[in-house]
Enzyme design. Structure first.
Site: not given
Length: 246
Positions: A138, A151
């Protein structure tokens, strides 16, 4: 790297990015297998794509063992593993946030699962003349998003592991190690965090394919390249801008 006539396993292939990756790679003439936790969902996705679908909860070691055994027996030519399965909790750190439990879940799916599955499949991948491991991370690998704190932790850890694995295998292996770092993607999983403003998951799949074909080992998708450049130019300002208004 040539991405045709390969046997490819994609985790989290029932929807979103994983589904689009599986769809595109099948169109390139590959044999694609998808795996996912929800048995009904993964079965329907497999039927729609016309590919093999295997129910597998990647947080369960026994499920991974069963998946690996099946791959070894039925798909010994496996040459590409795409670690795509992921989960994220939208919240802010603080009292009563439950960060520990949320982090445990996120690390189980986003970090420990790809580590275990990769290690278990290395003997199969290493037998191929050309092979690859692809980890989907990400844009938060470089700086955290405060609405996705743990996360961000998990994806940063997977990024670090990916770099270490790439350098460890190096030139002494037929296995190439890729990392795909998308910014916001419009999927069912991101609807509560403004995912409708994100890119279509097909964009990520197309970037993955192009990056693999050109041996681009870190594949930045969407706004990630600029965000990364901003971070290395001025980390403090970049993190403030990334989290502005949150």
């Amino acid at each position: 790297m040539n991405i045709t006539n390969k046997t490819i396993l994609v985790t989290g292939g029932g929807s979103g990015i994983g589904y689009e990756i599986a769809k595109l790679l099948k169109q390139q003439g590959n044999t694609v297998i998808i795996a996912g936790r929800n048995a009904d969902k993964i079965k329907k996705a497999g039927e729609k794509l016309g590919i093999t679908a295997i129910a597998c909860d990647v947080t369960r070691e026994a499920d991974i063992e069963k998946l690996v055994t099946r791959i070894q027996q039925e798909y010994p030519a496996l040459s590409v593993l795409v670690n795509n399965a992921g989960v994220a909790n939208l919240y802010k750190l603080g009292e009563q946030a439950g960060a520990f439990q949320k982090a445990k879940q996120e690390f189980e799916v986003n970090y420990f699962a790809p580590l275990l599955l990769t290690e278990k499949l290395l003997p199969v991948l290493s037998q191929q003349p050309e092979a690859a491991i692809v980890n989907i991370t990400s844009n938060v690998t470089f700086h955290p998003l405060i609405l996705l704190p743990t996360y961000s932790d998990a994806k940063a850890a997977l990024h670090s592991h990916t770099v270490a694995l790439r350098h460890t295998l190096g030139k002494n292996s037929s296995i190439k190690v890729f990392e795909v770092m998308p910014s916001l993607v419009n999927t069912e999983a991101t609807k509560d965090m403004g995912g409708s403003n994100g890119m279509h998951p097909q964009v990520v799949a197309e970037a993955l394919l192009k990056g693999m074909q050109t041996d681009q080992y870190e594949i930045y998708v969407g706004a990630t390249a600029q965000q990364r450049a901003d971070y290395f130019a001025n980390p403090v300002a970049a993190i403030e801008n990334f989290n502005a208004g949150l």
